[in-house]
Design a protein around this motif. Structure first.
Motif, PDB file in Angstrom:
ATOM      1  N   THR A  65       0.817  -1.216   0.000  1.00 49.26           N
ATOM      2  CA  THR A  65       0.000   0.000   0.000  1.00 49.26           C
ATOM      3  C   THR A  65       0.848   1.262   0.000  1.00 49.26           C
ATOM      4  OG1 THR A  65      -0.245  -0.076   2.418  1.00 49.26           O
ATOM      5  CG2 THR A  65      -1.967  -1.140   1.082  1.00 49.26           C
ATOM      6  N   THR A  66       1.993   1.224   0.659  1.00 46.04           N
ATOM      7  CA  THR A  66       2.892   2.382   0.675  1.00 46.04           C
ATOM      8  C   THR A  66       3.449   2.672  -0.710  1.00 46.04           C
ATOM      9  OG1 THR A  66       3.493   2.001   2.985  1.00 46.04           O
ATOM     10  CG2 THR A  66       5.032   3.317   1.672  1.00 46.04           C
ATOM     11  N   VAL A  67       3.848   1.641  -1.441  1.00 48.55           N
ATOM     12  CA  VAL A  67       4.379   1.830  -2.797  1.00 48.55           C
ATOM     13  C   VAL A  67       3.315   2.443  -3.703  1.00 48.55           C
ATOM     14  CG1 VAL A  67       5.191   0.621  -4.869  1.00 48.55           C
ATOM     15  CG2 VAL A  67       6.156   0.049  -2.639  1.00 48.55           C
ATOM     16  N   ILE A  68       2.095   1.942  -3.603  1.00 46.76           N
ATOM     17  CA  ILE A  68       1.009   2.494  -4.427  1.00 46.76           C
ATOM     18  C   ILE A  68       0.788   3.966  -4.080  1.00 46.76           C
ATOM     19  CG2 ILE A  68      -1.483   2.384  -4.885  1.00 46.76           C
ATOM     20  CD1 ILE A  68      -1.197  -0.722  -4.591  1.00 46.76           C
ATOM     21  N   GLY A  69       0.713   4.289  -2.801  1.00 43.77           N
ATOM     22  CA  GLY A  69       0.502   5.669  -2.367  1.00 43.77           C
ATOM     23  C   GLY A  69       1.633   6.597  -2.742  1.00 43.77           C
ATOM     24  N   LYS A  70       2.873   6.161  -2.558  1.00 41.03           N
ATOM     25  CA  LYS A  70       4.031   7.008  -2.895  1.00 41.03           C
ATOM     26  C   LYS A  70       4.132   7.275  -4.392  1.00 41.03           C
ATOM     27  CE  LYS A  70       7.081   6.397   1.010  1.00 41.03           C
ATOM     28  NZ  LYS A  70       8.406   5.991   1.486  1.00 41.03           N
ATOM     29  N   ASN A  71       3.500   6.423  -5.189  1.00 38.70           N
ATOM     30  CA  ASN A  71       3.507   6.611  -6.644  1.00 38.70           C
ATOM     31  C   ASN A  71       2.232   7.301  -7.132  1.00 38.70           C
ATOM     32  OD1 ASN A  71       5.978   5.282  -8.087  1.00 38.70           O
ATOM     33  ND2 ASN A  71       5.512   4.020  -6.305  1.00 38.70           N
ATOM     34  N   GLY A  72       1.478   7.888  -6.213  1.00 35.16           N
ATOM     35  CA  GLY A  72       0.326   8.697  -6.593  1.00 35.16           C
ATOM     36  C   GLY A  72      -0.952   7.941  -6.883  1.00 35.16           C
ATOM     37  N   GLY A  73      -0.992   6.662  -6.548  1.00 43.74           N
ATOM     38  CA  GLY A  73      -2.207   5.879  -6.754  1.00 43.74           C
ATOM     39  C   GLY A  73      -3.054   5.885  -5.493  1.00 43.74           C
ATOM     40  N   ASN A  74      -4.349   5.701  -5.665  1.00 39.89           N
ATOM     41  CA  ASN A  74      -5.255   5.626  -4.529  1.00 39.89           C
ATOM     42  C   ASN A  74      -6.040   4.324  -4.621  1.00 39.89           C
ATOM     43  OD1 ASN A  74      -6.670   6.492  -2.215  1.00 39.89           O
ATOM     44  ND2 ASN A  74      -8.365   7.159  -3.500  1.00 39.89           N
ATOM     45  N   ILE A  75      -5.879   3.463  -3.620  1.00 39.20           N
ATOM     46  CA  ILE A  75      -6.584   2.180  -3.601  1.00 39.20           C
ATOM     47  C   ILE A  75      -8.052   2.432  -3.299  1.00 39.20           C
ATOM     48  CG2 ILE A  75      -6.807  -0.055  -2.442  1.00 39.20           C
ATOM     49  CD1 ILE A  75      -3.778   0.155  -1.824  1.00 39.20           C
ATOM     50  N   ILE A  76      -8.927   1.961  -4.206  1.00 37.65           N
ATOM     51  CA  ILE A  76     -10.358   2.134  -3.975  1.00 37.65           C
ATOM     52  C   ILE A  76     -11.053   0.811  -3.663  1.00 37.65           C
ATOM     53  CG2 ILE A  76     -10.543   4.270  -5.282  1.00 37.65           C
ATOM     54  CD1 ILE A  76     -11.685   2.624  -7.601  1.00 37.65           C
ATOM     55  N   ASN A  77     -10.366  -0.310  -3.903  1.00 40.58           N
ATOM     56  CA  ASN A  77     -10.916  -1.615  -3.554  1.00 40.58           C
ATOM     57  C   ASN A  77      -9.766  -2.604  -3.475  1.00 40.58           C
ATOM     58  OD1 ASN A  77     -12.888  -3.501  -2.894  1.00 40.58           O
ATOM     59  ND2 ASN A  77     -13.330  -3.997  -5.030  1.00 40.58           N
ATOM     60  N   ILE A  94      -7.212   0.607  -8.402  1.00 35.91           N
ATOM     61  CA  ILE A  94      -6.454   1.814  -8.071  1.00 35.91           C
ATOM     62  C   ILE A  94      -6.901   2.961  -8.961  1.00 35.91           C
ATOM     63  CG2 ILE A  94      -4.133   2.821  -7.893  1.00 35.91           C
ATOM     64  CD1 ILE A  94      -3.034  -0.068  -7.930  1.00 35.91           C
ATOM     65  N   ASP A  95      -7.165   4.117  -8.352  1.00 35.09           N
ATOM     66  CA  ASP A  95      -7.401   5.335  -9.134  1.00 35.09           C
ATOM     67  C   ASP A  95      -6.065   5.798  -9.686  1.00 35.09           C
ATOM     68  OD1 ASP A  95     -10.074   6.016  -9.223  1.00 35.09           O
ATOM     69  OD2 ASP A  95     -10.042   7.102  -7.330  1.00 35.09           O
ATOM     70  N   VAL A  96      -5.988   5.933 -11.025  1.00 37.79           N
ATOM     71  CA  VAL A  96      -4.776   6.403 -11.693  1.00 37.79           C
ATOM     72  C   VAL A  96      -5.147   7.446 -12.735  1.00 37.79           C
ATOM     73  CG1 VAL A  96      -3.415   4.296 -11.334  1.00 37.79           C
ATOM     74  CG2 VAL A  96      -4.874   4.479 -13.344  1.00 37.79           C
ATOM     75  N   LYS A  97      -4.167   8.220 -13.179  1.00 38.61           N
ATOM     76  CA  LYS A  97      -4.405   9.259 -14.185  1.00 38.61           C
ATOM     77  C   LYS A  97      -4.547   8.685 -15.593  1.00 38.61           C
ATOM     78  CE  LYS A  97      -3.994  12.511 -11.163  1.00 38.61           C
ATOM     79  NZ  LYS A  97      -5.230  12.827 -10.479  1.00 38.61           N
ATOM     80  N   ASP A  98      -3.741   7.656 -15.904  1.00 39.17           N
ATOM     81  CA  ASP A  98      -3.735   7.061 -17.238  1.00 39.17           C
ATOM     82  C   ASP A  98      -2.986   5.735 -17.189  1.00 39.17           C
ATOM     83  OD1 ASP A  98      -1.001   7.830 -17.123  1.00 39.17           O
ATOM     84  OD2 ASP A  98      -1.397   9.661 -18.256  1.00 39.17           O
ATOM     85  N   VAL A  99      -2.849   5.090 -18.325  1.00 42.48           N
ATOM     86  CA  VAL A  99      -2.177   3.785 -18.392  1.00 42.48           C
ATOM     87  C   VAL A  99      -0.711   3.902 -17.991  1.00 42.48           C
ATOM     88  CG1 VAL A  99      -1.496   1.896 -19.915  1.00 42.48           C
ATOM     89  CG2 VAL A  99      -3.764   2.880 -20.130  1.00 42.48           C
ATOM     90  N   LYS A 100      -0.052   4.974 -18.377  1.00 42.27           N
ATOM     91  CA  LYS A 100       1.354   5.151 -18.002  1.00 42.27           C
ATOM     92  C   LYS A 100       1.497   5.221 -16.488  1.00 42.27           C
ATOM     93  CE  LYS A 100       5.429   7.926 -18.712  1.00 42.27           C
ATOM     94  NZ  LYS A 100       6.012   9.159 -19.188  1.00 42.27           N
ATOM     95  N   HIS A 101       0.586   5.920 -15.834  1.00 42.22           N
ATOM     96  CA  HIS A 101       0.605   6.010 -14.382  1.00 42.22           C
ATOM     97  C   HIS A 101       0.473   4.616 -13.767  1.00 42.22           C
ATOM     98  CE1 HIS A 101      -1.391   7.879 -10.549  1.00 42.22           C
ATOM     99  NE2 HIS A 101      -0.161   7.494 -10.316  1.00 42.22           N
ATOM    100  N   LEU A 102      -0.476   3.816 -14.265  1.00 38.01           N
ATOM    101  CA  LEU A 102      -0.644   2.457 -13.772  1.00 38.01           C
ATOM    102  C   LEU A 102       0.600   1.614 -14.035  1.00 38.01           C
ATOM    103  CD1 LEU A 102      -2.453   0.309 -12.479  1.00 38.01           C
ATOM    104  CD2 LEU A 102      -3.346  -0.188 -14.765  1.00 38.01           C
ATOM    105  N   THR A 103       1.190   1.754 -15.202  1.00 35.22           N
ATOM    106  CA  THR A 103       2.399   1.002 -15.553  1.00 35.22           C
ATOM    107  C   THR A 103       3.549   1.352 -14.603  1.00 35.22           C
ATOM    108  OG1 THR A 103       1.694   0.917 -17.856  1.00 35.22           O
ATOM    109  CG2 THR A 103       4.020   0.500 -17.427  1.00 35.22           C
ATOM    110  N   ASN A 104       3.666   2.618 -14.245  1.00 36.00           N
ATOM    111  CA  ASN A 104       4.710   3.036 -13.300  1.00 36.00           C
ATOM    112  C   ASN A 104       4.495   2.410 -11.925  1.00 36.00           C
ATOM    113  OD1 ASN A 104       5.950   4.572 -15.255  1.00 36.00           O
ATOM    114  ND2 ASN A 104       5.024   6.493 -14.601  1.00 36.00           N
ATOM    115  N   ILE A 105       3.256   2.348 -11.481  1.00 35.77           N
ATOM    116  CA  ILE A 105       2.954   1.719 -10.190  1.00 35.77           C
ATOM    117  C   ILE A 105       3.299   0.231 -10.236  1.00 35.77           C
ATOM    118  CG2 ILE A 105       1.072   1.060  -8.625  1.00 35.77           C
ATOM    119  CD1 ILE A 105      -0.216   3.819  -9.294  1.00 35.77           C
TER     120      ILE A 105
END
Length: 124
Positions: A65-77, A94-105
């Motif tokens: 959860t820390t890695v997801i949060g530090k990379n700007g993602g928000n866990i919704i489920n 995870i709430d993300v801005k776009d596919v690149k954001h998800l790929t980075n996470i």
């Protein structure tokens, strides 16, 4: 995403890694470049779903959860889909801005020793 012109149906949309696209390999004239209509000023979040296999040890869920949060993602489920003595399998939205954001996470998660596997979850 990719559009395929289908007789009688119009255009069907597929993800680029969809198995169905293999049947259209020799028909490039039917392929269309398409994208979601997101304006330049759009700040809308999107939901990305990932499947994670994580070690069953103290602190591993906190690391995840820390890695997801530090990379700007928000866990919704979050749902544990399988558990054993050594590992948990978890589905995470995870709430993300776009596919690149998800790929980075996903890349950041794969770098963590307590995480055995991370992949985008596909609905079939």
């Amino acid at each position: 995403i990719v559009g395929i012109v289908t007789t009688g149906k119009g255009v069907t949309i597929h993800t680029i890694d969809c198995d169905t696209l293999e049947s259209f390999y020799n028909a490039p004239e039917r392929w269309l470049d398409v994208s979601w209509d997101a304006g330049v000023d759009t700040v809308e979040d999107h939901v990305g779903r990932i499947q994670v296999t994580i070690s069953n040890e103290p602190g591993s869920l906190g690391t995840l959860t820390t890695v997801i949060g530090k990379n700007g993602g928000n866990i919704i489920n979050l749902k544990i889909t399988s558990r054993s003595v050594d590992f948990f399998e978890i589905l995470i939205d995870i709430d993300v801005k776009d596919v690149k954001h998800l790929t980075n996470i996903i890349a950041a998660l794969r770098a963590m020793p307590v995480i055995s596997a991370v992949d985008r979850a596909r609905s079939r």
